[in-house]
Structure formats: structure tokens, C-alpha cells
Design a protein around this motif. Structure first.
Motif, PDB file in Angstrom:
ATOM      1  N   MET A  75       0.831  -1.208   0.000  1.00  0.00           N
ATOM      2  CA  MET A  75       0.000   0.000   0.000  1.00  0.00           C
ATOM      3  C   MET A  75       0.868   1.262   0.000  1.00  0.00           C
ATOM      4  SD  MET A  75      -2.915  -1.267  -0.370  1.00  0.00           S
ATOM      5  CE  MET A  75      -4.041   0.115  -0.175  1.00  0.00           C
ATOM      6  N   GLU A  76       2.022   1.186   0.634  1.00  0.00           N
ATOM      7  CA  GLU A  76       2.941   2.325   0.649  1.00  0.00           C
ATOM      8  C   GLU A  76       3.418   2.672  -0.766  1.00  0.00           C
ATOM      9  OE1 GLU A  76       3.726   4.398   2.929  1.00  0.00           O
ATOM     10  OE2 GLU A  76       5.759   5.161   2.630  1.00  0.00           O
ATOM     11  N   LEU A  77       3.600   1.672  -1.611  1.00  0.00           N
ATOM     12  CA  LEU A  77       3.967   1.912  -3.021  1.00  0.00           C
ATOM     13  C   LEU A  77       2.995   2.873  -3.674  1.00  0.00           C
ATOM     14  CD1 LEU A  77       4.850  -1.394  -4.900  1.00  0.00           C
ATOM     15  CD2 LEU A  77       6.393   0.380  -4.044  1.00  0.00           C
ATOM     16  N   GLN A  78       1.711   2.652  -3.393  1.00  0.00           N
ATOM     17  CA  GLN A  78       0.693   3.510  -4.001  1.00  0.00           C
ATOM     18  C   GLN A  78       0.701   4.905  -3.378  1.00  0.00           C
ATOM     19  OE1 GLN A  78      -3.554   2.795  -3.409  1.00  0.00           O
ATOM     20  NE2 GLN A  78      -3.752   2.589  -5.625  1.00  0.00           N
ATOM     21  N   ARG A  79       0.817   4.971  -2.044  1.00  0.00           N
ATOM     22  CA  ARG A  79       0.844   6.276  -1.371  1.00  0.00           C
ATOM     23  C   ARG A  79       2.018   7.121  -1.852  1.00  0.00           C
ATOM     24  NH1 ARG A  79      -0.888   3.302   3.365  1.00  0.00           N
ATOM     25  NH2 ARG A  79       1.290   2.884   3.842  1.00  0.00           N
ATOM     26  N   ARG A  80       3.130   6.476  -2.201  1.00  0.00           N
ATOM     27  CA  ARG A  80       4.321   7.200  -2.653  1.00  0.00           C
ATOM     28  C   ARG A  80       4.311   7.467  -4.164  1.00  0.00           C
ATOM     29  NH1 ARG A  80       7.813   9.480   1.334  1.00  0.00           N
ATOM     30  NH2 ARG A  80       7.310   8.345   3.220  1.00  0.00           N
ATOM     31  N   ASN A  81       3.185   7.174  -4.816  1.00  0.00           N
ATOM     32  CA  ASN A  81       3.037   7.439  -6.257  1.00  0.00           C
ATOM     33  C   ASN A  81       4.064   6.708  -7.114  1.00  0.00           C
ATOM     34  OD1 ASN A  81       0.827   9.283  -6.113  1.00  0.00           O
ATOM     35  ND2 ASN A  81       2.246  10.761  -5.216  1.00  0.00           N
ATOM     36  N   LEU A  82       4.408   5.507  -6.726  1.00  0.00           N
ATOM     37  CA  LEU A  82       5.361   4.729  -7.531  1.00  0.00           C
ATOM     38  C   LEU A  82       4.664   3.791  -8.509  1.00  0.00           C
ATOM     39  CD1 LEU A  82       8.242   3.796  -5.080  1.00  0.00           C
ATOM     40  CD2 LEU A  82       8.072   5.714  -6.645  1.00  0.00           C
ATOM     41  N   VAL A  83       3.355   3.637  -8.405  1.00  0.00           N
ATOM     42  CA  VAL A  83       2.662   2.660  -9.244  1.00  0.00           C
ATOM     43  C   VAL A  83       1.428   3.249  -9.916  1.00  0.00           C
ATOM     44  CG1 VAL A  83       3.464   0.632  -7.993  1.00  0.00           C
ATOM     45  CG2 VAL A  83       1.387   1.792  -7.229  1.00  0.00           C
ATOM     46  N   VAL A  84       1.096   2.691 -11.061  1.00  0.00           N
ATOM     47  CA  VAL A  84      -0.115   3.009 -11.809  1.00  0.00           C
ATOM     48  C   VAL A  84      -0.960   1.730 -11.802  1.00  0.00           C
ATOM     49  CG1 VAL A  84      -0.996   3.555 -14.107  1.00  0.00           C
ATOM     50  CG2 VAL A  84       1.093   4.656 -13.284  1.00  0.00           C
ATOM     51  N   TYR A  85      -2.257   1.858 -11.525  1.00  0.00           N
ATOM     52  CA  TYR A  85      -3.150   0.681 -11.491  1.00  0.00           C
ATOM     53  C   TYR A  85      -2.552  -0.460 -10.639  1.00  0.00           C
ATOM     54  CZ  TYR A  85      -5.954   3.088 -14.986  1.00  0.00           C
ATOM     55  OH  TYR A  85      -6.725   4.003 -15.651  1.00  0.00           O
ATOM     56  N   THR A  86      -2.389  -1.646 -11.208  1.00  0.00           N
ATOM     57  CA  THR A  86      -1.941  -2.806 -10.419  1.00  0.00           C
ATOM     58  C   THR A  86      -0.439  -3.049 -10.529  1.00  0.00           C
ATOM     59  OG1 THR A  86      -2.249  -4.359 -12.242  1.00  0.00           O
ATOM     60  CG2 THR A  86      -4.156  -3.941 -10.829  1.00  0.00           C
ATOM     61  N   TRP A  87       0.284  -2.108 -11.161  1.00  0.00           N
ATOM     62  CA  TRP A  87       1.728  -2.296 -11.337  1.00  0.00           C
ATOM     63  C   TRP A  87       2.423  -2.397  -9.981  1.00  0.00           C
ATOM     64  CZ3 TRP A  87       3.104   1.983 -15.507  1.00  0.00           C
ATOM     65  CH2 TRP A  87       2.279   1.817 -16.619  1.00  0.00           C
ATOM     66  N   GLY A  88       3.539  -3.121  -9.964  1.00  0.00           N
ATOM     67  CA  GLY A  88       4.382  -3.180  -8.768  1.00  0.00           C
ATOM     68  C   GLY A  88       4.002  -4.307  -7.838  1.00  0.00           C
ATOM     69  N   ASN A  89       4.977  -4.761  -7.060  1.00  0.00           N
ATOM     70  CA  ASN A  89       4.713  -5.806  -6.075  1.00  0.00           C
ATOM     71  C   ASN A  89       5.849  -5.835  -5.063  1.00  0.00           C
ATOM     72  OD1 ASN A  89       6.751  -7.657  -7.534  1.00  0.00           O
ATOM     73  ND2 ASN A  89       5.144  -7.421  -9.075  1.00  0.00           N
ATOM     74  N   VAL A  90       5.488  -6.214  -3.836  1.00  0.00           N
ATOM     75  CA  VAL A  90       6.432  -6.281  -2.728  1.00  0.00           C
ATOM     76  C   VAL A  90       6.266  -7.632  -2.042  1.00  0.00           C
ATOM     77  CG1 VAL A  90       7.262  -5.141  -0.610  1.00  0.00           C
ATOM     78  CG2 VAL A  90       6.011  -3.814  -2.335  1.00  0.00           C
TER      79      VAL A  90
END
Lengths: 232, 232, 232, 232
Positions: free
Chosen positions: A15-30
Motif C-alpha cells: 500500500m505504501e507503493l501507491q501512497r508514494r506514487n510509484l505505481v499506476v493501477y496494479t503495477w508493482g509488487n512487494v
């Protein structure tokens, strides 16, 4: 740590990925590993951040078998497990397509260490992997993405450079846990952005001299570090 | 002014850095001097902005001794005190790694005065320090960063150019107090951004002609200034 | 329209500058004319947007005399009144230092019409004024800024190109009233940003062909316009 | 699906354009087709997003006749209906002037496939149309804009490349419905931004090798796709 505790930490890091504006839609994973249990928790594949819950994080063993979870794990799972198997010191892995780091990856160039902002977090340039060969693509693409990365660290310590860009693809970062891996993903994006501006402002800009790289890295890392409150 | 009043002003100025999007995580620090007491208040090292309280600001004398405070002061404290010792007219200092100003610092070039936005706040180019020598790095890095800066102002008035970029590192700004130093940090980042766009749009862009630099700077500064409400 | 009504419209238009992120601190100013009364209302000089109230807008006649108001009017007032005296068709004027438009102004180049976004609002390139001569600077700087602008429109209709960039300085825009002038300031910044990206992506990009410029401009303007709901 | 249901979906998709920061003022428009009824719902021309209601969406048949609605449909309606008539597989169309995609359109160049972010969504480069001839401009500008687009897809499958940039103008995207077309508009803007950064960082950057393009596109699309949760 119970599976649920692991899932909660991984959920928060995603969720932090999204708050930090690092992802668009479902991109990214931790993901994060529990080395005692020999499992990781990782984001499910293609699920919207808004709809995710901690228990949606998938528990997978280091041979990529789903141990617990109703959902399919991230399509990049094999890259994560490859990194955990080869980098003993790491506890969390993050993958994003953050804009500036991805642009550097697309040029297939390492990010030079142009300044102290970079040197504070990574000791020397951020390596860019080789382009994957056709045989590797056909063999096992996601596993081989991991191989591309670990091949960059045969002469380098992944604890000293906790980030890499995969040629033609995007960055991976790691750290002592999932939150720390995301922290490095945020730092990498800012380093990549500063390096983009530096290079386009003056194509011939030289990297920072080694003496200052050493000074800044060692000011924050190792036994003589004197940044922050930890050592008081 | 009591220590607590000084701490409150410095705390507010540090928080403003974050509200103005000039910092990532714990980057950046602001201080303010009480010249009567011979002390400064400065941000503690490596503490999250969200967790800081006014009383966490560390009181340090001009020889860098902690006078009051439970926390370690910013690792850049010696640079701040060096500036206060050498620039009599200043009351506050700010250090950030703001993106565009840092990119200019990484190219190790001064920021040319390309327009009136710049001339309204700084009289002539924003200087870039020399790169630090190996001897200086080994001697006392943070103190020598201050030396790098004051060396740029032997022929220049720090009140007329309240900002500098340190080669390979990042900017420092100053002003009549902590809030004013932060104000100049915001202005510098915007000037640096406009100068980046100007240079990349046309590499050969010439600086603004001296007559307009004079006009704009003197419209806002000095005894014949006529901008704002102060003189009515 | 009463002075207070005029002040309210000008106040709202100034606040919109801030909401649209076109200004930093106290930068920028908007005015509107009441041609029957022969006066304008304009933002006061150097007052924070957060602290402004409608009645702070200063009423000034076309010879720059303050008719009503406790505060000093914008230091750019003479440029505004010059434009109202020379451009009969305009009712509002906006001045900003918006980032991309200012970068173009600093390169001292007109903004080419590269696409239909531009052609929808301005018929042909956005002109850049000449650099002011030393005599003009000494004579009456703000009045002469107006002269620089009107000199660009001897062969051009200010209603067809409601915007200009002043060399080494920043943009001015106008429109049928204060709100319309701000609307054009927002549009200009986006046009300038697109043109920056276009030029840096490919330095040799040619302007849009005249046939499409005509088509798009006339689709929105003049008696055969068919964009929007007005003609239904 | 009733007209009102169609209008509601199109309204929501238009509002999403604004939430995703793809539009300024009234720019942009989205439509969706009901192939059973042979009609589309489309945004009205020049109406502010803040003021729009679902029932303001105009129902138009494929010969551009207004079937239901008090307002004039988007001035780009003929381009939308042209695409629906020629691309059997599509259910929604979006037009924006999003900044980076428009900059590429202004350079009149296709967007090369530089990386896997691009390959995940579009199979190969994003085509740029030819510049419209003078005859086409005079004949029927908006209809001919559609012709420009469909001419790019005589040898390409619009389902495999759900986006195009119109030379000197701006992008169009499509998808299985209005929401999917907007989704592709968001993706295109991010792809265009990454490609801009890639090209300006290194003008000679080569496109991604075909083997990786195939791998990434087919990982998400077609019968052997294994991204997301659909196939579990």
C-alpha cells in the motif's frame, strides 16, 4: 512470525507503493521472507490496490509453490524467490515500474553516481543488467530475470547497492524487510530523477569523485556511521 | 528569545520544508541563531518529520557543542555553524536536496541568471562551490563544506545572493531567520527548475542583460525598492 | 458595476491563479477594467494570497493614480494600464511567472504553433517581445514593458492571440474579463509545456501546417465556430 | 442496456479522465457504443466536467444524428463513429490532449516500444497517423481524422494496439467499453512519458528486442496469458 503477521507487513508495504506514487493501477509488487519458515508473502497478481486485504497476500515457498492463499501470486514471484535464494542478507524485495528508474532501464545504462544523494544510499553506480538472451526468454522468463540481477552482483555486495535496473524492463530493490525494500524504491526513483536532470542538463557530467562517495556512504553505513540517532 | 521559542521557530521552518515538497523522508535541515546567546537550534539527525516535536530541536553553540537536547543534532551542523560564524548578517540556514537545485549541483555549474524571476531574489548567478579536495574530505568534511561555501563569497555579498549550490552535493540557503532561509530554498528550487528548462530548450541561452538584472533586484531590495507594502 | 463588484471579480481571478498552481508565494497579478468608469481593480503588491480580501484590490485609473484602496497596487500596474489603453477589446489582464512559459521567455523565443491544442486558442505562434533597451529600462520600466508587448501586436490582433511572453521575463495574457485572462494563463502554461516537450524531443520539429491551424482556430472562434454549446 | 445506463457508464468514464489528470478544462471526451441499438453515448461539446450530469451525455447514431439529448455532442463525434464503424471489436473510445502523448503527436513520430511497460499493453510501436492533406481538411475534418486513424490499422490489429496518436493533434484510445478506453488513455500517457525520458536521455536508444516484446505482450494477452486472476 505467523503467516498473518507476515501478510500484514507485506500488505502495508504494498500500500505504501501507491501512497508514494510509484505505481499506476496494479503495477508493482512487494514481498517479505520468513527465513525460519522458508516462505515469503507476496502481492497477488493483477489485483487493484484499493481492493486488496492483508489476507490476500499469497504465501509461497522458495520453490514457488503456493503454501497458503486463494489468489495467484504476482507473475514476478520467481524473480523474488531467486533473489531470496541468492542474496542471504535480504528480507524484502520490491518491483516497480517507477517512471525515471524505468526510463534509465529502457536506455539500458547504469545510473552513474553523480552526487551525495546517491552516495548516501548506494555505494557506486546503480547497475543495469544485460539484455536477456533469446534462450533465457524461452527457458523461464521470470526466473531468468532473477539470474540477470544476481549476475550483476558477483563482484558487488547487494547490501551496499540495494537496487538494480533490469535492461528494457524496470527496477528491483531490496532491504532488510518489505518496508525497507519500498524505502529503497522511493530513494531510487528520486536518484534516477536527479540523474536524468543532471545528464540532460550536461551530457558530459562526470561521476562524483571517489573520496566523496566513500565519505557519504560511510557516514550513513558501517561501524563508523554517524548519521541518525541509532548510535547515541 | 528563550530556547523554547527558538526551537518552535526552527521546528515550524523544518515542517515547512516538508509542506513545500522540498524533502524526501528525513532529508533536509533548518537552523536559526540567537546571536545574543551565541547558540543555534537545529533539526535532530535522521528523525522523521511526522515524529518531530519542537523540543526535539537541538540547541548547539557555535563550536558545535550540544547545549540542550536529548537527540544528536543534524550531521550537517558544522556547516551551519561555519556559515553563522562567517556571515554576520544571517539569522537562519536551510539545507535541502531539492531536485532541480541538486541536479545543477551535480553538474558542478553555477545557475546563470536567465530571467527576472531569478534577478528578483539573487543578484547575479547562483554560485557553485569548487569540488572538495581529498585533504578537505579527510580533515573535517562538514566544516569544510562550510569553507567551500564561504570561499564563494569573498567577492560577493551573502545578503545579495542568499543561496549557493555545493558541487556534487546540494543547495544551502540562508536569510534573516529560519523561515526566511526556507523561503529562499523554495525560491531557489523554482529558479533552478526554470533554468533547467531554459538550458535544455536552448543550450546557448545567454544570461539576462545586466541592466534588467539591476532593475529587478533593486526594485525589490535596497533603499529605492518599490515592491510590496513595506514602504507605504 | 460598483467598485466592490469589480474588486470581487478581480479577487476571485487572483485566487484562481493560486488554485491552478500558476504562482509561488506572492507572484502574479490579475486586473479587470470598468471601461465606463475608466478604472481598473488590481491585486495589491506583495500581499500573500492567503491573507488577501476582495476589498484589498486597488482601484486605479488609466493614468495609474490610486482612486480607492489602502494598499499599494501591483508593481506591474503600469503594464496593465498600458495594455488597457492600447487594446480596446480586452477586459482583463493576467501576469504570472508560470514555469514553462517563463522558460520560453528566458530563451527569448516565440512559442511555435506545434499542434491543435495551441491552434484552438491562439492563431499562430505566441510572440516573444524584443529585449528592452537600456534607455527603456531607465525611462519607465513597467510602462515600457507594456510598450514591448503592444509593439508585438502592430500586425497581429490581440483578440486572436490573447497571450505574449516578455523576453527574459515572463508571460502576460488577457481576455474579456479577469477570469478569461486567467483562463488564458492556464492554457498558455499547458501550451508552453507541450511545446517544451516537443522541442526537446525533436529540435527540428516543424510548426503545424497552416490549413490545420486555420481549421482548429475557426472551429472555436468567429461566426462559423461549432465547438461548445453557445450556438445551439 | 437502456440509454440511461449507457449514459451513466459514459459519464463515469468522462469523470475518470479528470480524476486521472488527463484533461484541462473541457478538453477530452469519451464515448461507448450499444451495438444492438446502433447508438453511442458521448460527452457534450465544451461543457465543464464539474457541471456535467449523466443525462447530459448525448445519444448519437452511427451516421452522427442526435437520437436523444438537449446538448450538442462533442465536436469530435464523427471521429468516434468512424472508429466504431471500422473497428468491429471495440466498445469504447477516448480522446484526450494528455501532455506527453500530445508532445509525441506534435513531433509527428510513432512512440517506439522501448520497454516491457509498453509491451504489456501494446504490441509494437504506437503508430502516428500521416498529416492530413488539404483536401481532407476541407472535406470533413472530423470524419477524416477517423480515416487517418483507420489507415494506420490496415496491417495492424486495433485490439493489439488500442491507441494511436494523430499527427499534430493528440491521442485516441479504445477498448471493450468506455472505462477500458480511459484505462488505455492513462496507460498511453505513462508510456509516452517514459518514452520521452528515454529518448531525451539517449537519443539513440534502440527499441526493445522482439523476443521480450512477444513475451510480455503474450504474458498478459491471448490464450496463454498468465497475468492476473482471470484464469485461476
Amino acid at each position: 512470525m505467523s503467516y498473518l503477521e507476515l501478510q500484514r507487513e507485506v500488505y502495508e508495504a504494498n500500500m505504501e507503493l501507491q501512497r508514494r506514487n510509484l505505481v499506476v493501477y496494479t503495477w508493482g509488487n512487494v514481498s517479505q521472507i520468513d527465513r525460519n519458515k522458508g516462505v515469503i508473502a507476496i502481492k497477488p497478481s493483477g489485483v487493484a490496490y484499493e481492493a486488496m486485504k492483508p489476507e490476500d497476500m499469497v504465501i509461497v515457498d522458495l520453490e514457488n509453490n503456493v503454501v497458503e492463499g486463494r489468489l495467484r501470486p504476482s507473475s514476478d514471484t520467481k524473480t523474488h524467490t531467486h533473489l531470496y535464494r541468492h542474496f542471504d542478507s535480504i528480507g524484502g524485495v520490491t518491483h516497480t515500474h517507477s517512471t525515471y528508474a524505468t526510463a534509465w532501464a529502457q536506455t539500458q545504462q547504469a545510473i552513474p553516481c553523480y552526487g551525495t544523494t546517491h552516495a548516501d544510499y548506494a555505494y557506486g553506480e546503480i547497475p543495469c543488467t544485460a539484455v536477456m538472451s533469446d534462450e533465457q526468454i524461452e527457458r523461464d522468463y521470470e526466473e531468468e530475470t532473477g539470474v540477470q540481477i544476481t549476475d550483476c552482483f558477483t563482484l558487488r555486495n547487494p547490501a551496499e547497492v540495494p537496487m538494480v535496473i533490469v535492461a528494457g524492463h524496470a527496477p528491483f530493490t531490496w532491504g532488510k524487510n518489505a518496508a525497507d525494500a519500498v524505502y529503497h524504491a522511493v530513494i531510487l526513483e528520486e536518484i534516477a530523477r536527479m540523474a536524468y536532470l543532471t545528464k540532460t542538463l550536461q551530457q558530459t557530467t562526470a561521476p562524483l569523485k571517489q573520496g566523496i562517495v566513500d565519505k557519504h556512504y560511510l557516514r550513513k553505513h558501517g561501524k563508523n556511521a554517524y548519521y541518525g540517532q541509532n548510535k547515541i
